[in-house]
Structures are given as structure tokens and as C-alpha cells.
Design a protein around this motif. Structure first.
Motif, PDB file in Angstrom:
ATOM      1  N   HIS A   1      16.460 -12.495  -6.953  1.00 50.35           N
ATOM      2  CA  HIS A   1      15.442 -11.922  -7.837  1.00 50.35           C
ATOM      3  C   HIS A   1      14.234 -11.463  -7.025  1.00 50.35           C
ATOM      4  N   THR A   2      13.780 -12.336  -6.119  1.00 53.48           N
ATOM      5  CA  THR A   2      12.606 -12.020  -5.299  1.00 53.48           C
ATOM      6  C   THR A   2      12.881 -10.846  -4.370  1.00 53.48           C
ATOM      7  N   THR A   3      14.065 -10.841  -3.762  1.00 52.73           N
ATOM      8  CA  THR A   3      14.432  -9.757  -2.851  1.00 52.73           C
ATOM      9  C   THR A   3      14.482  -8.421  -3.576  1.00 52.73           C
ATOM     10  N   ARG A   4      15.122  -8.427  -4.750  1.00 55.85           N
ATOM     11  CA  ARG A   4      15.233  -7.197  -5.524  1.00 55.85           C
ATOM     12  C   ARG A   4      13.859  -6.713  -5.988  1.00 55.85           C
ATOM     13  N   LEU A   5      13.014  -7.641  -6.443  1.00 57.01           N
ATOM     14  CA  LEU A   5      11.676  -7.280  -6.905  1.00 57.01           C
ATOM     15  C   LEU A   5      10.849  -6.671  -5.769  1.00 57.01           C
ATOM     16  N   ASN A   6      10.916  -7.282  -4.616  1.00 52.19           N
ATOM     17  CA  ASN A   6      10.149  -6.778  -3.468  1.00 52.19           C
ATOM     18  C   ASN A   6      10.607  -5.376  -3.060  1.00 52.19           C
ATOM     19  N   LYS A   7      11.914  -5.169  -3.059  1.00 56.65           N
ATOM     20  CA  LYS A   7      12.467  -3.868  -2.675  1.00 56.65           C
ATOM     21  C   LYS A   7      12.052  -2.788  -3.680  1.00 56.65           C
ATOM     22  N   LEU A   8      12.168  -3.134  -4.962  1.00 55.12           N
ATOM     23  CA  LEU A   8      11.835  -2.180  -6.010  1.00 55.12           C
ATOM     24  C   LEU A   8      10.335  -1.899  -6.038  1.00 55.12           C
ATOM     25  N   GLN A   9       9.554  -2.951  -5.844  1.00 59.89           N
ATOM     26  CA  GLN A   9       8.104  -2.804  -5.832  1.00 59.89           C
ATOM     27  C   GLN A   9       7.656  -1.889  -4.690  1.00 59.89           C
ATOM     28  N   LYS A  10       8.269  -2.061  -3.540  1.00 58.64           N
ATOM     29  CA  LYS A  10       7.940  -1.234  -2.382  1.00 58.64           C
ATOM     30  C   LYS A  10       8.258   0.230  -2.651  1.00 58.64           C
ATOM     31  N   ARG A  11       9.413   0.491  -3.261  1.00 59.69           N
ATOM     32  CA  ARG A  11       9.803   1.869  -3.558  1.00 59.69           C
ATOM     33  C   ARG A  11       8.855   2.523  -4.558  1.00 59.69           C
ATOM     34  N   LEU A  12       8.547   1.795  -5.646  1.00 60.75           N
ATOM     35  CA  LEU A  12       7.676   2.357  -6.666  1.00 60.75           C
ATOM     36  C   LEU A  12       6.266   2.605  -6.127  1.00 60.75           C
ATOM     37  N   ARG A  13       5.774   1.688  -5.316  1.00 61.01           N
ATOM     38  CA  ARG A  13       4.445   1.890  -4.727  1.00 61.01           C
ATOM     39  C   ARG A  13       4.434   3.095  -3.795  1.00 61.01           C
ATOM     40  N   ARG A  14       5.517   3.276  -3.058  1.00 60.41           N
ATOM     41  CA  ARG A  14       5.607   4.438  -2.163  1.00 60.41           C
ATOM     42  C   ARG A  14       5.632   5.733  -2.971  1.00 60.41           C
ATOM     43  N   GLU A  15       6.403   5.738  -4.054  1.00 55.60           N
ATOM     44  CA  GLU A  15       6.495   6.947  -4.880  1.00 55.60           C
ATOM     45  C   GLU A  15       5.170   7.260  -5.566  1.00 55.60           C
ATOM     46  N   VAL A  16       4.498   6.232  -6.067  1.00 55.99           N
ATOM     47  CA  VAL A  16       3.195   6.441  -6.698  1.00 55.99           C
ATOM     48  C   VAL A  16       2.185   6.929  -5.666  1.00 55.99           C
TER      49      VAL A  16
ATOM     50  N   MET B   1       2.455   1.081 -14.405  1.00 58.82           N
ATOM     51  CA  MET B   1       1.399   1.911 -13.825  1.00 58.82           C
ATOM     52  C   MET B   1       0.168   1.083 -13.507  1.00 58.82           C
ATOM     53  N   LEU B   2      -0.276   0.255 -14.453  1.00 61.60           N
ATOM     54  CA  LEU B   2      -1.449  -0.590 -14.219  1.00 61.60           C
ATOM     55  C   LEU B   2      -1.194  -1.545 -13.060  1.00 61.60           C
ATOM     56  N   ASP B   3      -0.027  -2.165 -13.038  1.00 61.04           N
ATOM     57  CA  ASP B   3       0.325  -3.123 -11.997  1.00 61.04           C
ATOM     58  C   ASP B   3       0.277  -2.472 -10.614  1.00 61.04           C
ATOM     59  N   ILE B   4       0.875  -1.288 -10.489  1.00 56.89           N
ATOM     60  CA  ILE B   4       0.940  -0.607  -9.192  1.00 56.89           C
ATOM     61  C   ILE B   4      -0.437  -0.085  -8.779  1.00 56.89           C
TER      62      ILE B   4
ATOM     63  N   PRO C   1       0.416   9.080 -12.404  1.00 56.34           N
ATOM     64  CA  PRO C   1       0.795   8.494 -11.110  1.00 56.34           C
ATOM     65  C   PRO C   1       2.285   8.172 -10.980  1.00 56.34           C
ATOM     66  N   LEU C   2       2.994   8.020 -12.106  1.00 58.39           N
ATOM     67  CA  LEU C   2       4.423   7.691 -12.052  1.00 58.39           C
ATOM     68  C   LEU C   2       5.304   8.936 -12.009  1.00 58.39           C
ATOM     69  N   ALA C   3       4.736  10.092 -11.720  1.00 59.16           N
ATOM     70  CA  ALA C   3       5.467  11.364 -11.794  1.00 59.16           C
ATOM     71  C   ALA C   3       6.716  11.387 -10.920  1.00 59.16           C
ATOM     72  N   TYR C   4       6.745  10.625  -9.838  1.00 60.51           N
ATOM     73  CA  TYR C   4       7.902  10.615  -8.938  1.00 60.51           C
ATOM     74  C   TYR C   4       8.859   9.441  -9.212  1.00 60.51           C
ATOM     75  N   CYS C   5       8.547   8.616 -10.203  1.00 58.30           N
ATOM     76  CA  CYS C   5       9.323   7.389 -10.452  1.00 58.30           C
ATOM     77  C   CYS C   5      10.397   7.621 -11.518  1.00 58.30           C
TER      78      CYS C   5
END
Length: 322
Positions: A21-36, A65-68, A197-201
Motif C-alpha cells: 500500500h505504501t509503495t503504491r501510494l508513494n509511486k502514485l503520489q510522485k507521478r501526480l505531483r510531477r504531472e501537476v 488537487m488540494l492535497d497535491i 492544475p490536474l490538467a495532465y492527470c
């Protein structure tokens, strides 16, 4: 004894699931932050000193969006404020307590606006007719006005890439317009700048992110509007394309970033009326295809062949079967 054995055997599995769960969350979080971050940079969405009014609906997208944005606020080389705002439109069944409780835990400045636009829409729109147009105008007017009151320089909305593409097809199919949602928009009166900000997500990433983060989601279909049914049909069409032709959604979005007005039929976007030939231009043919050389068609007519070096000739034959 059996209970103790059960605990011992269950713990390793629980730890393994937690690690996944933690690994997947970190990976997904990194991708979304990069896209934003990329979207913000590409469209200059946020500048030093901005006060961002982050509009929350209670859905997965605005939560993400708020979280990122809050995370980027801590890491960005510029300073900007975030103020969360929710518009309670008094739709039946809307759980008023959810967002204040969540935002209090985040310790983020926020406002809950209460305006009974639901009753206005129901009074003005006949039963069975779509309510979305009037509802969105009332909501937009309220949010625009409040942004001015609090001195917000940008209004952030949680629309993602799928929303943008769906809107394009909705406008084509039902409105006869080639129009979507721009990542950055200046309001008609020039007083407000809207950013997405989520235009690329992708929506499926945001869905998974919301699940992993356990956001307190509020249903988005309380009004049961007809336009939501049209959007759902377009969404189904795009999802089917995505399954049949992986990469098509990405290609559609890329195409929206690479428009060519001179190759369309919109007289407002390109001056076809005044288009004339240049009598002094060299006769080099049509060079619209960037990967083909510009042939001298007079030479072709005289010699009966295309004068290319062997490598280019082979490449063109293989690619276009000339």
C-alpha cells in the motif's frame, strides 16, 4: 491458543499488504505531483505571491488537487497561499459536516459558502430539462465574486485530463463546437484567472489515489442532471477506445495541444477569405508534411522522376509505398 496462532500468522500478511500500500501510494503520489508540477510550469498557473482559492466539491479530484497543491506549497521555490472554499448549494442529501471536519484536520484556511442555487434552478428549469447550464452559471458567479472579496489571484478547479477530453466531445456531439476546458482561463470580464492544475492527470490515477488516501468522498450525482448522463456516455466511449486502442487518449490530448487553424474550416480562427497565392514564391509544392522533402515539381515534370538521394528514396518507398 488458536487465537494467538492466528495473530502470528496474520501479522506478516498484514505487514506485507501495508508495505505494498505504501509503495503504491508513494509511486502514485510522485507521478501526480510531477504531472501537476509540469502543468503549472507549462501554463504559468501559479506565480510568486499568488493567493489560490482552491475550490472543493467533496469529490476525489478536488481532494487530490488540494492535497497535491499543499505539498507543492511546501517544496516550491516560490511563496503562495492556499484557501479552500466549498459552495454548499443546498442540494438534498448533501452532508454538510464532512468537509469542515476534514479541513479542520488539515489546518488549512477555508470557507464554506451557503447559497441555495438548487432551489433557484428547480424553480427556473422545467422538469425533465437539463439544469447544468444555469447551475454552473450560478455557481461560477458565486465563486468569482467570493474570489474578489478575499483577494484571490487564481481560482483552482479540480478538472483532470479526462474531463477536458470528455468536454471536447460533448461540445462536438451536442453543441457543434470544437471547445474543451483550457488549463488556464481568463474570465470574460478579465477579473479572474481560473487554473486547472490536474490538467495532465488521468482520472483512473486520481481514483486510486483517493482510495489509498481514504478521502471522505461526497457523492457527485446528488442533482441527477441530464448532462451527467451525456458525459457518462462519452466517458464510456472513451474508456472503450482506451481498452481497444491503448494510447488513444494520450494521442487525443496531444492533438488538442497541436492545433492547426489553417488546416481547419473555422473562418474566425484563420483568414481564408484573404488567402491568396504569392506569384513570386518558388514552386516547391506542399511542405505540410515535416518528414518529407519539398520537391521541385517543375523538375519532376521535366525529368519524370523525383531527384532524391538513395537513402531518402528508400525511406519514402518503405514508409509511403510510393
Amino acid at each position: 491458543m488458536l487465537e494467538a496462532i492466528s495473530e502470528v500468522t496474520a501479522n506478516p500478511m498484514s505487514e506485507e499488504l501495508s508495505k505494498k500500500h505504501t509503495t503504491r501510494l508513494n509511486k502514485l503520489q510522485k507521478r501526480l505531483r510531477r504531472e501537476v508540477g509540469s502543468a503549472i510550469a507549462d501554463y504559468n498557473m501559479i506565480e510568486d505571491g499568488d493567493k489560490i482559492m482552491c475550490c472543493l466539491s467533496g469529490g476525489k479530484d478536488s481532494y487530490a488537487m488540494l492535497d497535491i497543491l499543499m505539498n507543492l506549497q511546501q517544496r516550491a521555490p516560490i511563496q503562495f497561499e492556499i484557501i479552500a472554499v466549498n459552495l454548499d448549494q443546498k442540494q438534498p442529501g448533501f452532508p454538510e459536516h464532512v468537509l469542515p471536519a476534514y479541513l479542520d484536520k488539515l489546518n488549512v484556511p477555508y470557507h464554506i459558502l451557503e447559497k441555495d442555487t438548487y432551489s433557484i434552478v428547480k424553480d427556473k428549469i422545467p422538469e425533465g430539462k437539463t439544469t447544468c447550464s444555469l447551475c454552473s452559471r450560478l455557481r461560477r458567479g458565486t465563486l468569482y465574486g467570493f474570489a474578489q472579496r478575499i483577494g484571490a489571484t487564481k481560482i483552482a478547479l479540480g478538472h483532470h485530463r479526462d474531463d477536458i477530453i470528455e468536454t471536447l466531445f460533448l461540445n462536438m456531439f451536442f453543441g457543434g463546437k470544437m471547445k474543451a476546458m483550457p488549463p488556464k482561463l481568463l474570465s470574460d470580464d478579465g477579473a479572474n484567472v481560473v487554473i486547472r492544475p490536474l490538467a495532465y492527470c488521468r482520472e483512473k490515477d486520481l481514483e486510486e489515489y483517493a482510495s489509498l488516501k481514504e478521502f471522505p468522498i461526497i457523492p457527485c450525482n446528488l442533482c441527477g442532471s441530464q448532462e451527467n448522463l451525456k458525459r457518462a456516455a462519452v466517458k464510456d466511449m472513451l474508456n472503450q477506445w482506451d481498452r481497444q486502442y491503448p494510447g488513444r487518449i494520450e494521442t487525443i490530448f496531444t492533438a488538442m495541444q497541436n492545433t492547426a487553424p489553417s488546416q481547419g474550416v473555422d473562418r474566425e480562427q484563420f483568414d481564408f477569405v484573404s488567402l491568396t497565392r504569392d506569384p513570386n514564391a518558388p514552386l516547391r509544392g506542399d511542405v505540410a508534411e515535416a518528414n518529407l522533402p519539398a520537391f521541385d515539381f517543375l523538375d519532376i515534370a521535366n525529368s519524370g522522376r523525383i531527384d532524391l538521394d538513395a537513402a531518402k528514396r528508400i525511406d519514402i518507398v518503405n514508409t509511403y509505398e510510393v
